[in-house]
Design a protein around this motif. Structure first.
Motif, mmCIF file in Angstrom:
data_model
loop_
_atom_site.group_PDB
_atom_site.id
_atom_site.type_symbol
_atom_site.label_atom_id
_atom_site.label_comp_id
_atom_site.label_asym_id
_atom_site.label_seq_id
_atom_site.Cartn_x
_atom_site.Cartn_y
_atom_site.Cartn_z
ATOM 1 N N ASP A 99 -2.057 8.806 8.295
ATOM 2 C CA ASP A 99 -2.740 8.244 9.431
ATOM 3 C C ASP A 99 -2.839 6.793 9.167
ATOM 4 O O ASP A 99 -2.050 6.337 8.483
ATOM 5 N N ALA A 101 -4.963 4.669 8.344
ATOM 6 C CA ALA A 101 -5.396 4.226 7.015
ATOM 7 C C ALA A 101 -4.456 4.254 5.863
ATOM 8 O O ALA A 101 -4.107 3.359 5.057
ATOM 9 N N GLY A 102 -3.672 5.575 5.812
ATOM 10 C CA GLY A 102 -2.650 5.781 5.052
ATOM 11 C C GLY A 102 -1.341 4.738 5.124
ATOM 12 O O GLY A 102 -0.742 4.308 4.176
ATOM 13 N N TYR A 104 -1.499 1.789 6.630
ATOM 14 C CA TYR A 104 -2.123 0.489 6.116
ATOM 15 C C TYR A 104 -1.878 0.165 4.740
ATOM 16 O O TYR A 104 -1.413 -0.660 4.457
ATOM 17 N N ALA A 105 -2.453 1.330 4.147
ATOM 18 C CA ALA A 105 -2.294 1.150 2.582
ATOM 19 C C ALA A 105 -1.034 0.883 1.995
ATOM 20 O O ALA A 105 -0.661 0.150 1.250
ATOM 21 N N ARG A 108 0.274 -2.719 2.800
ATOM 22 C CA ARG A 108 -0.401 -3.555 2.127
ATOM 23 C C ARG A 108 0.289 -3.479 0.674
ATOM 24 O O ARG A 108 0.664 -4.443 0.102
ATOM 25 N N LEU A 109 0.506 -2.160 -0.053
ATOM 26 C CA LEU A 109 1.092 -2.039 -1.226
ATOM 27 C C LEU A 109 2.386 -2.777 -1.251
ATOM 28 O O LEU A 109 2.628 -3.359 -2.079
ATOM 29 N N PRO A 134 -9.626 0.582 13.468
ATOM 30 C CA PRO A 134 -9.849 -0.475 12.719
ATOM 31 C C PRO A 134 -8.694 -1.211 11.980
ATOM 32 O O PRO A 134 -8.610 -2.223 11.489
ATOM 33 N N TRP A 135 -7.843 -0.143 11.409
ATOM 34 C CA TRP A 135 -6.735 -0.490 10.469
ATOM 35 C C TRP A 135 -5.642 -1.143 11.281
ATOM 36 O O TRP A 135 -4.840 -1.866 10.587
ATOM 37 N N ALA A 138 -6.990 -4.805 10.916
ATOM 38 C CA ALA A 138 -6.627 -5.218 9.298
ATOM 39 C C ALA A 138 -5.000 -5.376 9.108
ATOM 40 O O ALA A 138 -4.778 -6.202 8.506
ATOM 41 N N LEU A 141 -3.969 -8.952 10.763
ATOM 42 C CA LEU A 141 -4.615 -9.808 9.568
ATOM 43 C C LEU A 141 -3.555 -9.951 8.479
ATOM 44 O O LEU A 141 -3.048 -11.126 8.020
ATOM 45 N N ALA A 142 -3.312 -8.912 7.944
ATOM 46 C CA ALA A 142 -2.278 -8.776 6.906
ATOM 47 C C ALA A 142 -1.015 -9.420 7.438
ATOM 48 O O ALA A 142 -0.277 -10.313 6.511
ATOM 49 N N GLU A 148 1.870 -16.699 8.012
ATOM 50 C CA GLU A 148 1.442 -18.055 7.918
ATOM 51 C C GLU A 148 1.706 -18.701 6.360
ATOM 52 O O GLU A 148 2.188 -19.685 6.332
ATOM 53 N N TYR A 160 -2.094 -12.872 14.898
ATOM 54 C CA TYR A 160 -3.775 -13.127 15.190
ATOM 55 C C TYR A 160 -4.349 -12.842 16.338
ATOM 56 O O TYR A 160 -5.312 -12.439 16.684
ATOM 57 N N ALA A 176 -8.903 -19.893 10.427
ATOM 58 C CA ALA A 176 -7.470 -19.861 10.439
ATOM 59 C C ALA A 176 -6.582 -19.775 11.465
ATOM 60 O O ALA A 176 -5.629 -20.726 11.700
ATOM 61 N N MET B 1 -8.618 -13.313 2.768
ATOM 62 C CA MET B 1 -9.376 -13.151 4.155
ATOM 63 C C MET B 1 -9.719 -11.750 4.304
ATOM 64 O O MET B 1 -10.647 -11.370 5.374
ATOM 65 N N LEU B 2 -9.083 -10.701 3.893
ATOM 66 C CA LEU B 2 -9.561 -9.381 4.236
ATOM 67 C C LEU B 2 -10.633 -8.687 2.988
ATOM 68 O O LEU B 2 -10.715 -9.325 2.146
ATOM 69 N N ALA B 10 -9.321 1.702 1.194
ATOM 70 C CA ALA B 10 -8.007 2.058 1.761
ATOM 71 C C ALA B 10 -7.302 2.504 0.657
ATOM 72 O O ALA B 10 -6.428 3.611 0.932
ATOM 73 N N ALA B 11 -7.075 1.992 -0.492
ATOM 74 C CA ALA B 11 -6.385 2.780 -1.624
ATOM 75 C C ALA B 11 -6.971 4.027 -1.977
ATOM 76 O O ALA B 11 -6.352 4.784 -2.377
ATOM 77 N N ARG B 13 -8.522 6.176 -0.302
ATOM 78 C CA ARG B 13 -7.968 7.216 0.700
ATOM 79 C C ARG B 13 -6.699 7.905 0.256
ATOM 80 O O ARG B 13 -6.590 8.841 0.713
ATOM 81 N N GLU B 14 -5.879 6.852 -0.241
ATOM 82 C CA GLU B 14 -4.658 7.227 -0.607
ATOM 83 C C GLU B 14 -4.518 7.895 -1.972
ATOM 84 O O GLU B 14 -3.565 8.247 -2.688
ATOM 85 N N ARG B 16 -5.728 6.737 -4.829
ATOM 86 C CA ARG B 16 -5.398 5.641 -5.851
ATOM 87 C C ARG B 16 -6.803 5.537 -6.603
ATOM 88 O O ARG B 16 -7.577 4.468 -6.428
ATOM 89 N N PRO B 65 -13.792 0.873 8.077
ATOM 90 C CA PRO B 65 -13.718 -0.483 7.320
ATOM 91 C C PRO B 65 -14.279 -1.162 8.594
ATOM 92 O O PRO B 65 -14.370 -0.967 9.727
#
Lengths: 194, 177
Positions: A99, A101-102, A104-105, A108-109, A134-135, A138, A141-142, A148, A160, A176, B1-2, B10-11, B13-14, B16, B65
């Motif tokens: 999903d 969130a998954g 996104y995680a 990010r990783l 909402p992800w 996120a 932004l990431a 940037e 942005y 920013a 920033m986040l 979020a982690a 949920r995965e 971790r 979030p």
């Protein structure tokens, strides 16, 4: 203002909410002034209760319990149901898609590991497939922060501006965006006119 | 920033679980002290703190979030404290000792009086008082944690403060040393 009304507003005054009318009343009412002073002292006494320390062993105990199943003994029916669920999952021809969130995680990783080539498509997919989540913001932004940092202001600005939820634009994000937009304008002005 | 709490969630949920340590380090002491003041018992507060963070881990998928982690955390802790109730039976509020005790003894006496006064302030007024006065939680966060409006929190806080003042009045007189 009456003494009764004043009593209801004293608490807000203690929290720094200004009240001209209340302060005027307090100026001429010794009983209410005494009431407010008592409230302030009681607040101080409550705040002065000595705090207790967090025992480090408690953290380890919590983390150990995250590795355990919630119940020690599962009823037979629950075990059979769980086994059936596992079998169904294993037999699925197509793996379940993570999903928002998954994804996104995951993205990010990859970013944290410095693997932008893998991170960017994953984060982009969150924005495209789950725009209402909402992800998605996120992820924007990431991505914006990544571009940037890499010095690609136009790309950062485009991410942005893809943010959809007003609550995602915190004061820091707004600053920013302004900075990136300003740099983009300067760069545009520098380009020679054809 | 986040928001760092959002990232940790979020982690989680995965799956971790190691990221839970970060949330515990950041918020554990505040939650423990909140629960201590709510329940009046250290061992209970430790048990409930443990349960609070385990629920955060198990229900990470329910978290939305957006910077509201602290309110969500306190909502869980408050619900657990509410179900548990105050462990001690309310102790009688003793009048200040006479003749005037030494400064240290008086401080201890005042602490005991504050703790006994908290026993006597009923929910939902006690949680509004502890959250806003001791833990420095904003009215908005406290309202989210308690599931009510900001106006209701403000009014509960006013009543709780007035009650605390009245209960502590004999111990806070200016003429006491």
């Amino acid at each position: 203002m009456t003494c009764e009304e004043s009593a209801g507003r004293m608490s807000e005054l203690l929290d720094g909410v200004p009240g001209d009318e209340l302060e005027a009343h307090l100026g001429g009412c010794p009983a209410c002034r005494e009431g407010l002073e008592g409230m302030r002292r009681a607040d101080d006494a409550l705040r002065r209760l000595p705090p207790i320390e967090w025992p480090p062993a408690l953290t380890e105990s919590i983390l150990r319990r995250t590795n355990r199943p919630a119940r020690r003994f599962l009823p037979i029916a629950a075990c059979l149901a769980a086994a059936a669920a596992v079998a169904v999952l294993l037999l699925r021809p197509v793996p379940q898609e993570p999903d928002a969130a998954g994804l996104y995680a995951q993205g990010r990783l990859h970013l944290d590991q410095g693997d932008a080539a893998r991170a960017i498509p994953v984060l982009r997919s969150v924005v495209e497939r789950h725009p209402e989540s909402p992800w998605a913001d996120a992820s924007c932004l990431a991505l914006a922060a990544h571009f940037e940092k890499a010095g690609d202001d136009p790309a950062a600005l485009s991410w942005y501006t893809a943010i959809r939820r007003p609550e995602s634009i915190t004061p820091a994000v707004a600053r920013a965006i302004q900075a990136v937009a300003f740099r983009c304008d300067v760069e545009k002005a520098r380009r020679p006119v054809k | 920033m986040l928001d760092p709490d959002d990232l940790a969630m979020a982690a989680l949920r995965e799956g971790r679980a190691d990221r839970l340590r970060e949330l515990i380090d950041r918020h554990g002491p505040v939650v423990l002290n909140f629960l201590h003041r709510m329940t009046g018992d250290r061992a209970t507060a430790e048990d409930l703190s443990q349960e609070t963070f385990l629920r955060i881990y198990r229900h990470a998928a329910r978290y939305v979030p957006g910077g509201g982690f602290r309110a969500w955390l306190f909502a869980i802790a408050r619900n657990l404290a509410y179900k548990q109730g105050r462990k001690r039976a309310p102790e009688p509020l003793a009048p200040p000792a006479a003749p005037a005790p030494a400064e240290a003894a008086r401080a201890l006496e005042l602490q005991a009086a504050v703790s006994a006064a908290l026993d006597r302030i009923e929910e939902p007024f006690r949680s509004a008082l502890v959250l806003c006065t001791v833990d420095g939680v904003s009215y908005k966060e406290a309202a989210e944690a308690c599931g009510c409006s900001v106006k209701t929190i403000s009014s509960r806080l006013a009543r709780a403060r007035a009650r605390l003042r009245d209960l502590l009045a004999p111990h806070l007189r200016e003429d006491l040393p």
